[in-house]
Design a protein around this motif. Structure first.
Motif, PDB file in Angstrom:
ATOM      1  N   GLU A  72      -7.379 -49.770  39.262  1.00  0.00           N
ATOM      2  CA  GLU A  72      -6.228 -50.565  39.684  1.00  0.00           C
ATOM      3  C   GLU A  72      -5.245 -49.617  40.340  1.00  0.00           C
ATOM      4  O   GLU A  72      -4.614 -48.791  39.660  1.00  0.00           O
ATOM      5  N   GLU A  73      -5.141 -49.698  41.627  1.00  0.00           N
ATOM      6  CA  GLU A  73      -4.425 -48.705  42.428  1.00  0.00           C
ATOM      7  C   GLU A  73      -2.990 -48.525  41.925  1.00  0.00           C
ATOM      8  O   GLU A  73      -2.211 -49.469  41.817  1.00  0.00           O
ATOM      9  N   GLY A  74      -2.679 -47.258  41.614  1.00  0.00           N
ATOM     10  CA  GLY A  74      -1.334 -46.898  41.181  1.00  0.00           C
ATOM     11  C   GLY A  74      -1.003 -47.262  39.758  1.00  0.00           C
ATOM     12  O   GLY A  74       0.114 -46.998  39.301  1.00  0.00           O
ATOM     13  N   ARG A  75      -1.949 -47.869  39.006  1.00  0.00           N
ATOM     14  CA  ARG A  75      -1.648 -48.301  37.640  1.00  0.00           C
ATOM     15  C   ARG A  75      -2.578 -47.666  36.609  1.00  0.00           C
ATOM     16  O   ARG A  75      -2.122 -47.021  35.676  1.00  0.00           O
ATOM     17  N   ARG A  76      -3.872 -47.850  36.796  1.00  0.00           N
ATOM     18  CA  ARG A  76      -4.783 -47.324  35.787  1.00  0.00           C
ATOM     19  C   ARG A  76      -6.175 -47.147  36.384  1.00  0.00           C
ATOM     20  O   ARG A  76      -6.536 -47.755  37.397  1.00  0.00           O
ATOM     21  N   LEU A  77      -6.931 -46.295  35.701  1.00  0.00           N
ATOM     22  CA  LEU A  77      -8.339 -46.063  36.011  1.00  0.00           C
ATOM     23  C   LEU A  77      -9.099 -46.141  34.698  1.00  0.00           C
ATOM     24  O   LEU A  77      -8.829 -45.373  33.769  1.00  0.00           O
ATOM     25  N   GLU A  78     -10.040 -47.063  34.629  1.00  0.00           N
ATOM     26  CA  GLU A  78     -10.787 -47.277  33.397  1.00  0.00           C
ATOM     27  C   GLU A  78     -12.268 -47.087  33.659  1.00  0.00           C
ATOM     28  O   GLU A  78     -12.814 -47.595  34.641  1.00  0.00           O
ATOM     29  N   LEU A 100       6.489 -43.697  39.046  1.00  0.00           N
ATOM     30  CA  LEU A 100       7.124 -42.725  39.926  1.00  0.00           C
ATOM     31  C   LEU A 100       6.102 -41.821  40.597  1.00  0.00           C
ATOM     32  O   LEU A 100       6.347 -41.329  41.706  1.00  0.00           O
ATOM     33  N   ASP A 101       4.986 -41.599  39.945  1.00  0.00           N
ATOM     34  CA  ASP A 101       3.947 -40.730  40.507  1.00  0.00           C
ATOM     35  C   ASP A 101       2.602 -41.405  40.270  1.00  0.00           C
ATOM     36  O   ASP A 101       1.912 -41.139  39.285  1.00  0.00           O
ATOM     37  N   PRO A 102       2.184 -42.312  41.166  1.00  0.00           N
ATOM     38  CA  PRO A 102       0.938 -43.074  40.933  1.00  0.00           C
ATOM     39  C   PRO A 102      -0.328 -42.250  41.047  1.00  0.00           C
ATOM     40  O   PRO A 102      -1.407 -42.763  40.773  1.00  0.00           O
ATOM     41  N   THR A 103      -0.247 -40.991  41.448  1.00  0.00           N
ATOM     42  CA  THR A 103      -1.441 -40.143  41.562  1.00  0.00           C
ATOM     43  C   THR A 103      -1.693 -39.328  40.313  1.00  0.00           C
ATOM     44  O   THR A 103      -2.706 -38.641  40.223  1.00  0.00           O
ATOM     45  N   THR A 104      -0.772 -39.378  39.344  1.00  0.00           N
ATOM     46  CA  THR A 104      -0.879 -38.535  38.161  1.00  0.00           C
ATOM     47  C   THR A 104      -0.905 -39.400  36.911  1.00  0.00           C
ATOM     48  O   THR A 104      -0.008 -40.235  36.726  1.00  0.00           O
ATOM     49  N   PRO A 105      -1.893 -39.274  36.020  1.00  0.00           N
ATOM     50  CA  PRO A 105      -1.921 -40.089  34.799  1.00  0.00           C
ATOM     51  C   PRO A 105      -0.820 -39.678  33.825  1.00  0.00           C
ATOM     52  O   PRO A 105      -0.584 -38.497  33.596  1.00  0.00           O
ATOM     53  N   GLN A 106      -0.158 -40.665  33.272  1.00  0.00           N
ATOM     54  CA  GLN A 106       0.865 -40.413  32.267  1.00  0.00           C
ATOM     55  C   GLN A 106       0.258 -40.367  30.871  1.00  0.00           C
ATOM     56  O   GLN A 106       0.732 -39.648  29.998  1.00  0.00           O
ATOM     57  N   LYS A 107      -0.805 -41.158  30.659  1.00  0.00           N
ATOM     58  CA  LYS A 107      -1.458 -41.186  29.361  1.00  0.00           C
ATOM     59  C   LYS A 107      -2.949 -41.411  29.553  1.00  0.00           C
ATOM     60  O   LYS A 107      -3.345 -42.204  30.412  1.00  0.00           O
ATOM     61  N   VAL A 108      -3.748 -40.712  28.770  1.00  0.00           N
ATOM     62  CA  VAL A 108      -5.205 -40.832  28.806  1.00  0.00           C
ATOM     63  C   VAL A 108      -5.672 -41.267  27.431  1.00  0.00           C
ATOM     64  O   VAL A 108      -5.326 -40.641  26.413  1.00  0.00           O
ATOM     65  N   PRO A 129       6.898 -34.660  35.854  1.00  0.00           N
ATOM     66  CA  PRO A 129       5.582 -34.743  36.481  1.00  0.00           C
ATOM     67  C   PRO A 129       4.539 -33.985  35.684  1.00  0.00           C
ATOM     68  O   PRO A 129       4.862 -33.049  34.967  1.00  0.00           O
ATOM     69  N   LEU A 130       3.295 -34.399  35.824  1.00  0.00           N
ATOM     70  CA  LEU A 130       2.184 -33.787  35.084  1.00  0.00           C
ATOM     71  C   LEU A 130       1.796 -32.447  35.661  1.00  0.00           C
ATOM     72  O   LEU A 130       1.481 -31.521  34.942  1.00  0.00           O
ATOM     73  N   ALA A 131       1.779 -32.310  36.989  1.00  0.00           N
ATOM     74  CA  ALA A 131       1.326 -31.084  37.638  1.00  0.00           C
ATOM     75  C   ALA A 131       2.408 -30.585  38.573  1.00  0.00           C
ATOM     76  O   ALA A 131       3.323 -31.310  38.961  1.00  0.00           O
ATOM     77  N   VAL A 132       2.319 -29.354  38.949  1.00  0.00           N
ATOM     78  CA  VAL A 132       3.272 -28.713  39.845  1.00  0.00           C
ATOM     79  C   VAL A 132       2.729 -28.753  41.256  1.00  0.00           C
ATOM     80  O   VAL A 132       1.568 -28.412  41.487  1.00  0.00           O
ATOM     81  N   THR A 133       3.530 -29.181  42.197  1.00  0.00           N
ATOM     82  CA  THR A 133       3.132 -29.259  43.599  1.00  0.00           C
ATOM     83  C   THR A 133       3.497 -27.970  44.302  1.00  0.00           C
ATOM     84  O   THR A 133       4.650 -27.525  44.247  1.00  0.00           O
ATOM     85  N   VAL A 134       2.513 -27.345  44.933  1.00  0.00           N
ATOM     86  CA  VAL A 134       2.732 -26.086  45.650  1.00  0.00           C
ATOM     87  C   VAL A 134       2.346 -26.294  47.099  1.00  0.00           C
ATOM     88  O   VAL A 134       1.580 -27.188  47.446  1.00  0.00           O
ATOM     89  N   THR A 135       2.891 -25.447  47.956  1.00  0.00           N
ATOM     90  CA  THR A 135       2.618 -25.513  49.391  1.00  0.00           C
ATOM     91  C   THR A 135       1.729 -24.358  49.774  1.00  0.00           C
ATOM     92  O   THR A 135       2.037 -23.189  49.474  1.00  0.00           O
ATOM     93  N   THR A 136       0.624 -24.645  50.435  1.00  0.00           N
ATOM     94  CA  THR A 136      -0.325 -23.634  50.859  1.00  0.00           C
ATOM     95  C   THR A 136       0.161 -22.965  52.136  1.00  0.00           C
ATOM     96  O   THR A 136       1.054 -23.488  52.824  1.00  0.00           O
ATOM     97  N   PRO A 137      -0.405 -21.809  52.507  1.00  0.00           N
ATOM     98  CA  PRO A 137      -0.006 -21.149  53.757  1.00  0.00           C
ATOM     99  C   PRO A 137      -0.217 -22.015  54.982  1.00  0.00           C
ATOM    100  O   PRO A 137       0.469 -21.865  55.986  1.00  0.00           O
ATOM    101  N   SER A 138      -1.147 -22.953  54.940  1.00  0.00           N
ATOM    102  CA  SER A 138      -1.380 -23.810  56.099  1.00  0.00           C
ATOM    103  C   SER A 138      -0.355 -24.929  56.219  1.00  0.00           C
ATOM    104  O   SER A 138      -0.370 -25.691  57.178  1.00  0.00           O
ATOM    105  N   GLY A 139       0.525 -25.076  55.215  1.00  0.00           N
ATOM    106  CA  GLY A 139       1.558 -26.090  55.291  1.00  0.00           C
ATOM    107  C   GLY A 139       1.246 -27.347  54.525  1.00  0.00           C
ATOM    108  O   GLY A 139       2.090 -28.233  54.397  1.00  0.00           O
TER     109      GLY A 139
END
Length: 434
Positions: A72-78, A100-108, A129-139
């Motif tokens: 279910e896009e942005g809500r859950r993956l079962e 707020l962050d539909p790409t990151t699971p809040q609870k598993v 947020p669950l993970a830290v967003t970093v920027t690669t040298p390619s942008g």
């Protein structure tokens, strides 16, 4: 169909808009048998659900046992599994996402069945947020998963009738695991006839808290509590490792599904076998004829074994044994010529030795018989023994005469064969470097 679709059902609303699409598959290597796509008109999002047959494997070796997948896009993956086919007994896995962050699971959440340790539930709740967003040298931006640490982990167990209820753990909750402020709370099962149950709270920096159902019950000894706390810290590490392994497996399943959809494989059915049998027979007959031609050509080519040996010792060279397509240097041509003449000479000498040994054996037999008869001939009259000796001598002389003639003819033929091969090698275009 290209993707082995054998049925499709489309459902339309009153405005002729598609709100459900059911597709049925068969004979696919990924075991997919049905896919349903539901469109939500309110938020314009899709719910994709897939069903799989038994026997799904990942990388042809790992039994995945995936039964259903609902996204279910942005809500859950079962994901649901054939739990009896898995070693860990996993029957269901749910990932709940944050708005707020539909790409990151809040609870598993994970549910189990039939485990020896009686585990039936495990969950992990993450900070946002669950993970830290970093920027690669390619942008480009990507997520760093090195700092994924749940803020709470929970495990639940079913009742063990062999253990008293006030000692049988029902729920273990780890707050802030792997931190100095971490806390572990243990809740036990209900005893028969009770509406409350005992619990214990262990803190890494504070004294522990014990709640009894029986007001007259005594607290366990300090040594027992210290040992239990040490074991709980080990269980905390095991739970953290199990959650990380499960997350890794879930990502591998999703990656495998993406690859399978990009390159759909099919299972050969009995109908395909009967349909393709004429073509397979034609290909088999063609391969058989090609092999026979190659064998016949190799038999006719007297240099083929030596050129093959040269190709094996020099794998970087492209040497073909077909007449007229070999390019050899002078040293290689000389080596092939010497090996060919050497093998012929050895075969001729070996055959001459065999014939000479046979001749020597016949002469030795005749000499032994003659010596034995000479010793007894003074005491022997013209009897049966003398007739047998004369017959043996006649036959032996005939065999010796035949062997001598064969050996003489072999010497003559050997000289002629060696000269013919030498002349043939001199005129062979593959040895023109000489």
């Amino acid at each position: 169909y290209q993707r082995r679709v054998h049925g499709r059902v489309t459902l339309l609303d009153d405005f002729q808009n598609t709100y459900a699409l059911h597709t049925f598959f068969s004979f696919r290597t990924d075991k997919l048998r049905r896919r349903s796509i539901l469109n939500e008109n309110d938020n314009h999002k899709q719910i994709i659900q897939e069903w799989f047959e038994e026997g799904r494997r990942r990388e042809q070796t790992i039994l995945e046992a995936l039964r259903e997948k609902l996204h279910e896009e942005g809500r859950r993956l079962e994901m649901r599994f054939y739990c009896k086919a898995r070693l860990d007994g996993l029957s269901r896995r749910i990932e709940l996402y944050n708005e707020l962050d539909p790409t990151t699971p809040q609870k598993v959440i994970e549910q189990f069945e039939g485990r020896e340790d009686r585990l039936i539930y495990r969950s992990a709740t993450y900070e946002v947020p669950l993970a830290v967003t970093v920027t690669t040298p390619s942008g480009t931006s990507q997520r760093s998963e090195d700092k994924i640490i749940p803020k709470k982990m929970t495990e639940k167990f079913e009742r063990n009738p062999d253990v008293p209820a006030d000692q049988d753990v029902f729920k273990r909750t780890f707050y802030k695991p792997n931190t100095p402020e971490g806390t572990i709370r243990i809740i036990y099962h209900y005893a028969p006839g009770k509406i409350t149950r005992p619990s214990r709270i262990y803190s890494k920096g504070n004294p522990m808290t014990i709640e009894h159902v029986d007001p007259f019950a005594k607290d366990p000894k300090l040594a027992v509590l210290s040992e239990e706390m040490r074991i709980l810290f080990l269980r905390e590490k095991d739970c953290m490792l199990a959650i990380r392994d499960s997350d890794k497996e879930a990502k591998e399943i999703l990656l495998t599904r993406e690859k399978e959809e990009n390159n759909v494989g099919f299972v050969t059915t009995v109908y395909d076998t009967l349909r393709n049998k004429p073509k397979e027979d034609e290909h088999a007959e063609m391969r058989r004829k090609q092999e026979e031609q190659a064998k016949a050509q190799k038999k006719r080519d007297y240099l083929a074994p030596y050129l093959d040996q040269l190709a094996r010792t020099h794998p970087s060279k492209s040497i073909k044994t077909v007449y007229g397509e070999v390019r050899l240097t002078k040293e290689e041509a000389q080596k092939v010529r010497d090996e060919c003449l050497k093998d012929l000479k050895e075969r001729l000498i070996q055959r001459a030795h065999i014939m000479q040994n046979r001749l020597d054996e016949e002469r030795d037999k005749l000499a032994r018989q003659t010596s034995n008869f000479t010793k007894i001939q003074d005491h022997t009259e013209h009897t049966k023994e003398m007739d047998e000796f004369l017959l043996f001598c006649e036959q032996a002389q005939w065999r010796i005469h035949i062997l001598v003639k064969r050996l003489e003819r072999h010497h003559e033929q050997s000289i002629r064969k060696y000269a013919e091969l030498d002349q043939k090698l001199r005129t062979d275009p593959r040895l023109q470097a000489l």
